[in-house]
Motif scaffolding. Structure first.
Motif, PDB file in Angstrom:
ATOM      1  N   ILE A   1       0.840  -1.203   0.000  1.00 41.21           N
ATOM      2  CA  ILE A   1       0.000   0.000   0.000  1.00 41.21           C
ATOM      3  C   ILE A   1       0.873   1.250   0.000  1.00 41.21           C
ATOM      4  O   ILE A   1       0.632   2.214  -0.745  1.00 41.21           O
ATOM      5  CB  ILE A   1      -0.929   0.001   1.228  1.00 41.21           C
ATOM      6  N   ASN A   2       1.904   1.233   0.820  1.00 39.63           N
ATOM      7  CA  ASN A   2       2.798   2.380   0.915  1.00 39.63           C
ATOM      8  C   ASN A   2       3.579   2.590  -0.390  1.00 39.63           C
ATOM      9  O   ASN A   2       3.677   3.704  -0.903  1.00 39.63           O
ATOM     10  CB  ASN A   2       3.765   2.168   2.081  1.00 39.63           C
ATOM     11  N   ALA A   3       4.140   1.497  -0.937  1.00 38.29           N
ATOM     12  CA  ALA A   3       4.927   1.594  -2.167  1.00 38.29           C
ATOM     13  C   ALA A   3       4.069   2.010  -3.356  1.00 38.29           C
ATOM     14  O   ALA A   3       4.538   2.722  -4.249  1.00 38.29           O
ATOM     15  CB  ALA A   3       5.608   0.254  -2.458  1.00 38.29           C
ATOM     16  N   ALA A   4       2.812   1.576  -3.371  1.00 32.17           N
ATOM     17  CA  ALA A   4       1.917   1.917  -4.489  1.00 32.17           C
ATOM     18  C   ALA A   4       1.752   3.425  -4.626  1.00 32.17           C
ATOM     19  O   ALA A   4       1.719   3.961  -5.741  1.00 32.17           O
ATOM     20  CB  ALA A   4       0.558   1.255  -4.281  1.00 32.17           C
ATOM     21  N   VAL A   5       1.656   4.120  -3.499  1.00 34.79           N
ATOM     22  CA  VAL A   5       1.504   5.579  -3.538  1.00 34.79           C
ATOM     23  C   VAL A   5       2.765   6.240  -4.080  1.00 34.79           C
ATOM     24  O   VAL A   5       2.695   7.202  -4.856  1.00 34.79           O
ATOM     25  CB  VAL A   5       1.167   6.126  -2.137  1.00 34.79           C
ATOM     26  N   TYR A   6       3.942   5.722  -3.707  1.00 33.30           N
ATOM     27  CA  TYR A   6       5.195   6.265  -4.238  1.00 33.30           C
ATOM     28  C   TYR A   6       5.285   6.049  -5.753  1.00 33.30           C
ATOM     29  O   TYR A   6       5.699   6.939  -6.498  1.00 33.30           O
ATOM     30  CB  TYR A   6       6.398   5.600  -3.562  1.00 33.30           C
ATOM     31  N   ILE A   7       4.885   4.871  -6.196  1.00 34.01           N
ATOM     32  CA  ILE A   7       4.890   4.579  -7.634  1.00 34.01           C
ATOM     33  C   ILE A   7       3.931   5.506  -8.362  1.00 34.01           C
ATOM     34  O   ILE A   7       4.239   6.055  -9.426  1.00 34.01           O
ATOM     35  CB  ILE A   7       4.517   3.103  -7.888  1.00 34.01           C
ATOM     36  N   GLY A   8       2.742   5.694  -7.772  1.00 34.94           N
ATOM     37  CA  GLY A   8       1.771   6.596  -8.371  1.00 34.94           C
ATOM     38  C   GLY A   8       2.264   8.031  -8.419  1.00 34.94           C
ATOM     39  O   GLY A   8       2.014   8.759  -9.392  1.00 34.94           O
ATOM     40  N   ALA A   9       2.990   8.450  -7.369  1.00 32.40           N
ATOM     41  CA  ALA A   9       3.525   9.817  -7.332  1.00 32.40           C
ATOM     42  C   ALA A   9       4.577  10.023  -8.414  1.00 32.40           C
ATOM     43  O   ALA A   9       4.629  11.079  -9.055  1.00 32.40           O
ATOM     44  CB  ALA A   9       4.117  10.110  -5.955  1.00 32.40           C
ATOM     45  N   MET A  10       5.427   9.016  -8.638  1.00 36.18           N
ATOM     46  CA  MET A  10       6.411   9.114  -9.719  1.00 36.18           C
ATOM     47  C   MET A  10       5.726   9.169 -11.076  1.00 36.18           C
ATOM     48  O   MET A  10       6.127   9.939 -11.955  1.00 36.18           O
ATOM     49  CB  MET A  10       7.386   7.935  -9.642  1.00 36.18           C
ATOM     50  N   ALA A  11       4.681   8.356 -11.240  1.00 38.95           N
ATOM     51  CA  ALA A  11       3.931   8.377 -12.498  1.00 38.95           C
ATOM     52  C   ALA A  11       3.220   9.713 -12.685  1.00 38.95           C
ATOM     53  O   ALA A  11       3.063  10.188 -13.818  1.00 38.95           O
ATOM     54  CB  ALA A  11       2.923   7.230 -12.520  1.00 38.95           C
ATOM     55  N   TRP A  12       2.791  10.333 -11.583  1.00 34.41           N
ATOM     56  CA  TRP A  12       2.161  11.655 -11.690  1.00 34.41           C
ATOM     57  C   TRP A  12       3.147  12.679 -12.244  1.00 34.41           C
ATOM     58  O   TRP A  12       2.772  13.556 -13.026  1.00 34.41           O
ATOM     59  CB  TRP A  12       1.661  12.129 -10.320  1.00 34.41           C
ATOM     60  N   GLY A  13       4.421  12.584 -11.854  1.00 31.69           N
ATOM     61  CA  GLY A  13       5.432  13.485 -12.396  1.00 31.69           C
ATOM     62  C   GLY A  13       5.538  13.352 -13.903  1.00 31.69           C
ATOM     63  O   GLY A  13       5.622  14.358 -14.626  1.00 31.69           O
ATOM     64  N   LEU A  14       5.512  12.107 -14.396  1.00 32.82           N
ATOM     65  CA  LEU A  14       5.517  11.878 -15.843  1.00 32.82           C
ATOM     66  C   LEU A  14       4.241  12.419 -16.473  1.00 32.82           C
ATOM     67  O   LEU A  14       4.272  13.030 -17.549  1.00 32.82           O
ATOM     68  CB  LEU A  14       5.663  10.383 -16.119  1.00 32.82           C
ATOM     69  N   HIS A  15       3.125  12.211 -15.783  1.00 33.37           N
ATOM     70  CA  HIS A  15       1.840  12.716 -16.281  1.00 33.37           C
ATOM     71  C   HIS A  15       1.861  14.236 -16.404  1.00 33.37           C
ATOM     72  O   HIS A  15       1.366  14.798 -17.385  1.00 33.37           O
ATOM     73  CB  HIS A  15       0.716  12.275 -15.336  1.00 33.37           C
ATOM     74  N   ALA A  16       2.453  14.919 -15.423  1.00 33.27           N
ATOM     75  CA  ALA A  16       2.528  16.381 -15.460  1.00 33.27           C
ATOM     76  C   ALA A  16       3.329  16.849 -16.671  1.00 33.27           C
ATOM     77  O   ALA A  16       2.948  17.813 -17.361  1.00 33.27           O
ATOM     78  CB  ALA A  16       3.152  16.908 -14.166  1.00 33.27           C
ATOM     79  N   ALA A  17       4.456  16.175 -16.951  1.00 37.94           N
ATOM     80  CA  ALA A  17       5.291  16.553 -18.097  1.00 37.94           C
ATOM     81  C   ALA A  17       4.559  16.309 -19.412  1.00 37.94           C
ATOM     82  O   ALA A  17       4.588  17.150 -20.324  1.00 37.94           O
ATOM     83  CB  ALA A  17       6.602  15.770 -18.063  1.00 37.94           C
ATOM     84  N   VAL A  18       3.884  15.170 -19.511  1.00 41.33           N
ATOM     85  CA  VAL A  18       3.143  14.838 -20.731  1.00 41.33           C
ATOM     86  C   VAL A  18       1.977  15.806 -20.932  1.00 41.33           C
ATOM     87  O   VAL A  18       1.721  16.266 -22.052  1.00 41.33           O
ATOM     88  CB  VAL A  18       2.632  13.382 -20.668  1.00 41.33           C
ATOM     89  N   CYS A  19       1.287  16.134 -19.847  1.00 32.13           N
ATOM     90  CA  CYS A  19       0.155  17.056 -19.931  1.00 32.13           C
ATOM     91  C   CYS A  19       0.622  18.447 -20.368  1.00 32.13           C
ATOM     92  O   CYS A  19      -0.036  19.105 -21.187  1.00 32.13           O
ATOM     93  CB  CYS A  19      -0.562  17.133 -18.584  1.00 32.13           C
ATOM     94  N   TYR A  20       1.738  18.896 -19.837  1.00 36.41           N
ATOM     95  CA  TYR A  20       2.282  20.195 -20.230  1.00 36.41           C
ATOM     96  C   TYR A  20       2.616  20.214 -21.718  1.00 36.41           C
ATOM     97  O   TYR A  20       2.288  21.172 -22.433  1.00 36.41           O
ATOM     98  CB  TYR A  20       3.533  20.510 -19.416  1.00 36.41           C
ATOM     99  N   ASN A  21       3.267  19.168 -22.189  1.00 39.54           N
ATOM    100  CA  ASN A  21       3.627  19.087 -23.605  1.00 39.54           C
ATOM    101  C   ASN A  21       2.381  19.053 -24.481  1.00 39.54           C
ATOM    102  O   ASN A  21       2.330  19.710 -25.538  1.00 39.54           O
ATOM    103  CB  ASN A  21       4.483  17.849 -23.859  1.00 39.54           C
ATOM    104  N   ALA A  22       1.367  18.292 -24.055  1.00 34.11           N
ATOM    105  CA  ALA A  22       0.130  18.202 -24.830  1.00 34.11           C
ATOM    106  C   ALA A  22      -0.594  19.544 -24.861  1.00 34.11           C
ATOM    107  O   ALA A  22      -1.083  19.977 -25.914  1.00 34.11           O
ATOM    108  CB  ALA A  22      -0.774  17.121 -24.250  1.00 34.11           C
ATOM    109  N   ALA A  23      -0.668  20.212 -23.708  1.00 38.40           N
ATOM    110  CA  ALA A  23      -1.338  21.515 -23.645  1.00 38.40           C
ATOM    111  C   ALA A  23      -0.613  22.536 -24.523  1.00 38.40           C
ATOM    112  O   ALA A  23      -1.245  23.334 -25.229  1.00 38.40           O
ATOM    113  CB  ALA A  23      -1.400  22.000 -22.203  1.00 38.40           C
ATOM    114  N   ARG A  24       0.703  22.514 -24.475  1.00 36.41           N
ATOM    115  CA  ARG A  24       1.504  23.442 -25.298  1.00 36.41           C
ATOM    116  C   ARG A  24       1.275  23.173 -26.783  1.00 36.41           C
ATOM    117  O   ARG A  24       1.134  24.100 -27.587  1.00 36.41           O
ATOM    118  CB  ARG A  24       2.981  23.287 -24.946  1.00 36.41           C
TER     119      ARG A  24
END
Length: 330
Positions: free
Chosen positions: A20-43
């Motif tokens: 449960i604890n590790a899943a949140v860390y994995i999700g947080a790292m994936a969110w960082g990738l999501h933020a970069a992809v979303c920024y590129n898509a919006a741009r």
């Protein structure tokens, strides 16, 4: 060598908490990738001169907002379990299992349901664009609606007091919900892979290397088939169906993938690199050489004959030609 301060929980209980604890860390790292992809898509959307592409900006923004709320709620729930309420009777494990009805956890589950509905709806649309078959689109839409209904019922049941995703009282809906939702993800990937492989096979062999890389490259296959989404869904549904604790690791990751994959596909669509039913028509006549070697005509001067080549396909002032795509390419 064991520490004297180690917990006295069983190995299974400890692994459950760790997952449960590790899943949140994995999700947080994936969110960082999501933020970069979303920024590129919006741009990409904002800079695109085609106004019709602006419709995708609210879509990717909604996916990103839902995914952000989801990971924030997951982090907060972990904080409650291991920090704020570490004195809960039975410890963090008991808190996680019995406190699923907390508003923060309900919000996390609700945002994941909204995200998966939007992402799967987009992929169903992509299947329709590539296939143009009513029975395929209709079947996928029915499965999507059934999955959405099951997800809502699951959310209501999981938010009840003393209910949990892993508790037997909620397995009556959680297992069918997870199986149906993840099976739809897998089915979407299979349908997209099948179609793209068929289109790749029908691409003329005379296309330029640039065009071939654009449509036949590894990036095109992985992104446009939502392959990461389908693979992670497959792993999750197998582990969860078997009651394996390892399935916990993939829940927050899946939510982020649901936002990442559509954004990547939308970027390819706006840049004109995405497959569609008219791709073969667009690239076929423009790069297909009917006579002579490829590139020969580009080195010639204006022709005086009626040879059909790359040069005079684009030169309508000398001759008015009616070139049609061969029937086996469309």
């Amino acid at each position: 060598m064991s520490s004297s301060n180690a917990t006295n929980e069983t190995t299974e209980q400890l692994w459950f908490e760790q997952s449960i604890n590790a899943a949140v860390y994995i999700g947080a790292m994936a969110w960082g990738l999501h933020a970069a992809v979303c920024y590129n898509a919006a741009r990409t959307i904002i800079l695109d001169k085609n106004k019709s592409s602006k419709i995708w900006l609210p879509f990717i923004s909604t996916l990103f907002i839902m995914a952000t709320i989801n990971i924030c709620c997951s982090i907060n729930f972990n904080q409650l379990a291991w920090i704020d309420e570490r004195g809960f009777p039975g410890g963090p494990l008991a808190f996680i299992v019995t406190q699923q009805n907390r508003p923060v956890n309900t919000a996390s589950l609700a945002t994941s349901i909204i995200t998966i509905f939007l992402a799967d709806g987009f992929l169903v649309h992509r299947c329709h664009v590539l296939w143009k078959k009513f029975y395929i689109t209709g079947t996928l839409t029915l499965v999507l609606l059934a999955s959405t209904v099951m997800s809502i019922l699951h959310c209501v049941q999981a938010s009840r007091a003393n209910a949990a995703l892993w508790d037997q009282t909620t397995l009556n809906l959680s297992v069918p919900y997870a199986s149906l939702a993840m099976s739809l993800n897998i089915l979407l990937t299979i349908v997209l892979v099948w179609r793209l492989l068929d289109l790749r096979r029908r691409l003329p062999i005379t296309v330029t290397e640039e065009v071939r890389q654009r449509y036949n490259g590894v990036e095109a296959l992985i992104v446009e088939t939502a392959l990461p989404y389908g693979l992670v869904s497959f792993i999750f549904v197998v582990l969860y169906g078997l009651g394996n604790t390892g399935s916990n690791l993939f829940v927050p990751l899946l939510v982020q993938l649901e936002g990442i994959i559509p954004a990547l596909i939308i970027v390819r669509m706006i840049e004109g690199h995405a497959w569609s039913t008219d791709t073969l028509r667009r690239v076929g006549p423009a790069v297909h050489v009917f006579r002579g070697q490829e590139g020969r005509a580009a080195q010639e001067t204006a022709p005086t004959t009626d040879d059909v080549s790359m040069f005079n396909l684009g030169n309508h002032s000398a001759h008015s030609l009616d070139i049609k795509v061969p029937a086996n390419l469309v």
